[in-house]
Design a protein around this motif. Structure first.
Motif, mmCIF file in Angstrom:
data_model
loop_
_atom_site.group_PDB
_atom_site.id
_atom_site.type_symbol
_atom_site.label_atom_id
_atom_site.label_comp_id
_atom_site.label_asym_id
_atom_site.label_seq_id
_atom_site.Cartn_x
_atom_site.Cartn_y
_atom_site.Cartn_z
ATOM 1 N N ILE A 109 -19.588 -90.950 -67.019
ATOM 2 C CA ILE A 109 -19.728 -91.240 -65.594
ATOM 3 C C ILE A 109 -18.375 -91.228 -64.896
ATOM 4 O O ILE A 109 -18.190 -90.572 -63.863
ATOM 5 N N ILE A 110 -17.411 -91.955 -65.462
ATOM 6 C CA ILE A 110 -16.116 -92.032 -64.777
ATOM 7 C C ILE A 110 -15.339 -90.718 -64.879
ATOM 8 O O ILE A 110 -14.411 -90.483 -64.095
ATOM 9 N N ALA A 111 -15.723 -89.848 -65.827
ATOM 10 C CA ALA A 111 -15.076 -88.535 -65.891
ATOM 11 C C ALA A 111 -15.362 -87.719 -64.637
ATOM 12 O O ALA A 111 -14.581 -86.831 -64.260
ATOM 13 N N LEU A 112 -16.474 -88.039 -63.952
ATOM 14 C CA LEU A 112 -16.809 -87.334 -62.718
ATOM 15 C C LEU A 112 -15.793 -87.609 -61.613
ATOM 16 O O LEU A 112 -15.699 -86.845 -60.645
ATOM 17 N N LEU A 113 -15.034 -88.715 -61.749
ATOM 18 C CA LEU A 113 -13.986 -89.002 -60.765
ATOM 19 C C LEU A 113 -12.878 -87.951 -60.785
ATOM 20 O O LEU A 113 -12.136 -87.808 -59.810
ATOM 21 N N MET A 114 -12.751 -87.254 -61.891
ATOM 22 C CA MET A 114 -11.692 -86.259 -62.030
ATOM 23 C C MET A 114 -12.052 -84.917 -61.386
ATOM 24 O O MET A 114 -11.208 -84.033 -61.289
ATOM 25 N N ILE A 115 -13.309 -84.755 -60.966
ATOM 26 C CA ILE A 115 -13.755 -83.468 -60.426
ATOM 27 C C ILE A 115 -13.668 -83.507 -58.905
ATOM 28 O O ILE A 115 -14.334 -84.323 -58.270
ATOM 29 N N SER A 147 -22.672 -89.001 -55.228
ATOM 30 C CA SER A 147 -21.216 -88.949 -55.394
ATOM 31 C C SER A 147 -20.563 -90.309 -55.171
ATOM 32 O O SER A 147 -19.569 -90.645 -55.807
ATOM 33 N N GLY A 148 -21.122 -91.122 -54.272
ATOM 34 C CA GLY A 148 -20.508 -92.404 -53.959
ATOM 35 C C GLY A 148 -20.644 -93.437 -55.047
ATOM 36 O O GLY A 148 -19.806 -94.347 -55.170
ATOM 37 N N GLN A 149 -21.698 -93.342 -55.866
ATOM 38 C CA GLN A 149 -21.925 -94.389 -56.854
ATOM 39 C C GLN A 149 -20.974 -94.304 -58.048
ATOM 40 O O GLN A 149 -20.812 -95.294 -58.770
ATOM 41 N N VAL A 150 -20.317 -93.169 -58.258
ATOM 42 C CA VAL A 150 -19.442 -93.027 -59.426
ATOM 43 C C VAL A 150 -18.281 -94.023 -59.349
ATOM 44 O O VAL A 150 -18.032 -94.790 -60.285
ATOM 45 N N PHE A 151 -17.578 -94.021 -58.231
ATOM 46 C CA PHE A 151 -16.451 -94.952 -58.064
ATOM 47 C C PHE A 151 -16.941 -96.392 -58.044
ATOM 48 O O PHE A 151 -16.298 -97.290 -58.600
ATOM 49 N N CYS A 152 -18.098 -96.635 -57.409
ATOM 50 C CA CYS A 152 -18.628 -97.999 -57.343
ATOM 51 C C CYS A 152 -19.001 -98.519 -58.730
ATOM 52 O O CYS A 152 -18.749 -99.692 -59.044
ATOM 53 N N ILE A 153 -19.597 -97.675 -59.561
ATOM 54 C CA ILE A 153 -19.922 -98.092 -60.932
ATOM 55 C C ILE A 153 -18.652 -98.426 -61.698
ATOM 56 O O ILE A 153 -18.585 -99.419 -62.435
ATOM 57 N N PHE A 154 -17.633 -97.617 -61.528
ATOM 58 C CA PHE A 154 -16.349 -97.860 -62.196
ATOM 59 C C PHE A 154 -15.771 -99.233 -61.809
ATOM 60 O O PHE A 154 -15.355 -100.020 -62.668
ATOM 61 N N VAL A 155 -15.768 -99.535 -60.522
ATOM 62 C CA VAL A 155 -15.199 -100.803 -60.044
ATOM 63 C C VAL A 155 -16.080 -101.978 -60.428
ATOM 64 O O VAL A 155 -15.590 -103.002 -60.933
ATOM 65 N N LEU A 156 -17.391 -101.867 -60.205
ATOM 66 C CA LEU A 156 -18.289 -102.984 -60.480
ATOM 67 C C LEU A 156 -18.384 -103.281 -61.962
ATOM 68 O O LEU A 156 -18.464 -104.450 -62.366
#
Length: 275
Positions: A109-115, A147-156
């Protein structure tokens, strides 16, 4: 001598801060001043405050963009609710429940932040066409939430993991289910960080231009960013209403930040969001 050096350093530091503060605020004052001018005042006295103020600029701007503002409220509101609900439901098991391949799923999931988003625009647009949601709000909501939930999942997930394990053990001993723990314990403790993520998502969706201009062609469904471009074409030479429209467009974000500023600052200073 030491005190003089400290006083000089203090003065220089605060002078620099004041200078950049003025540079930050000055464009907003210029925008506000221009929004009250008619064409003659704009051409002859552009950079000074002129009288009388032309309040009719705001009436013309409101009549032209109020539909777009309503559309942006709907688009951003549904997006933020969807992002936060799905992110909380996904981040909690990733943080507090043990299941098969949990860590691998989280890293995927957090790997998607790199794209970068630009790399996914063409395939995403193809999916929107395939699902027949082009020129509809679903074509905005789906990609925004995904797209927005990726960063939110990482932080939460990081925040939920930092909570004391004893609370969870005590709740489970008392017979509370995982959903009860999430809604009764975790979410009340996470108000600040959730508010911070909500503000960031509103800013992203409210100010986005590229994706809406690709998906939305119907004038009745356009968000504010596209509506302002249409508005600009209507008032190409009448600058007062145009700048008044820009002022009106910024007011909802200012009001949101005023009411959410306390939670926003708490969320940033909690250590869970590193800006």
């Amino acid at each position: 001598m030491k005190h003089r050096a400290l006083d000089s350093a203090f003065l220089i530091r605060h002078t620099v801060i004041l200078f950049f503060g003025i540079l930050t605020v000055l464009p907003f004052f210029v925008l506000l001043s221009l929004s009250f001018k008619d064409s003659t005042q704009f051409n002859l006295q552009r950079w000074s405050v002129t009288f009388p103020f032309h309040w009719e600029n705001y009436d013309a701007a409101w009549q032209a963009i109020h539909v777009y503002i309503g559309n942006s409220f709907v688009i951003s509101g549904v997006t933020v609710i969807g992002v936060l609900v799905i992110s909380c439901l996904a981040a909690y098991p990733l943080a507090r429940i043990h299941f098969f391949m949990k860590e691998k799923i989280y890293f995927l999931i957090i790997a998607l932040l790199m794209i970068p988003f630009t790399l996914t625009m063409v395939p995403l647009f193809s999916l929107v066409i395939e699902f027949r949601i082009l020129n509809s709000w679903l074509g905005l909501w789906g990609p925004y939430i995904a797209s927005g939930q990726v960063f939110c999942i990482f932080v939460l997930r990081s925040f939920f993991s930092s909570l004391s394990e004893e609370m969870f053990e005590a709740a489970r001993v008392d017979g509370a289910s995982e959903m009860r723990i999430l809604f009764s314990i975790v979410l009340p403790l996470s108000k600040a960080i959730i508010a911070t993520l909500g503000v960031l998502n509103v800013l992203n969706t409210w100010n986005d231009y590229i994706w809406p201009v690709m998906v939305i062609n119907d004038d009745r469904l356009m968000p504010l960013t596209i509506g302002l471009m249409v508005f600009q074409k209507q008032f190409t030479t009448d600058w007062g209403p145009l700048f008044a429209g820009y002022v009106i467009a910024s007011i909802p974000l200012l009001i949101m930040f005023i009411f959410a500023s306390k939670q926003f600052v708490e969320g940033l200073s909690s250590g869970s969001v590193k800006m």
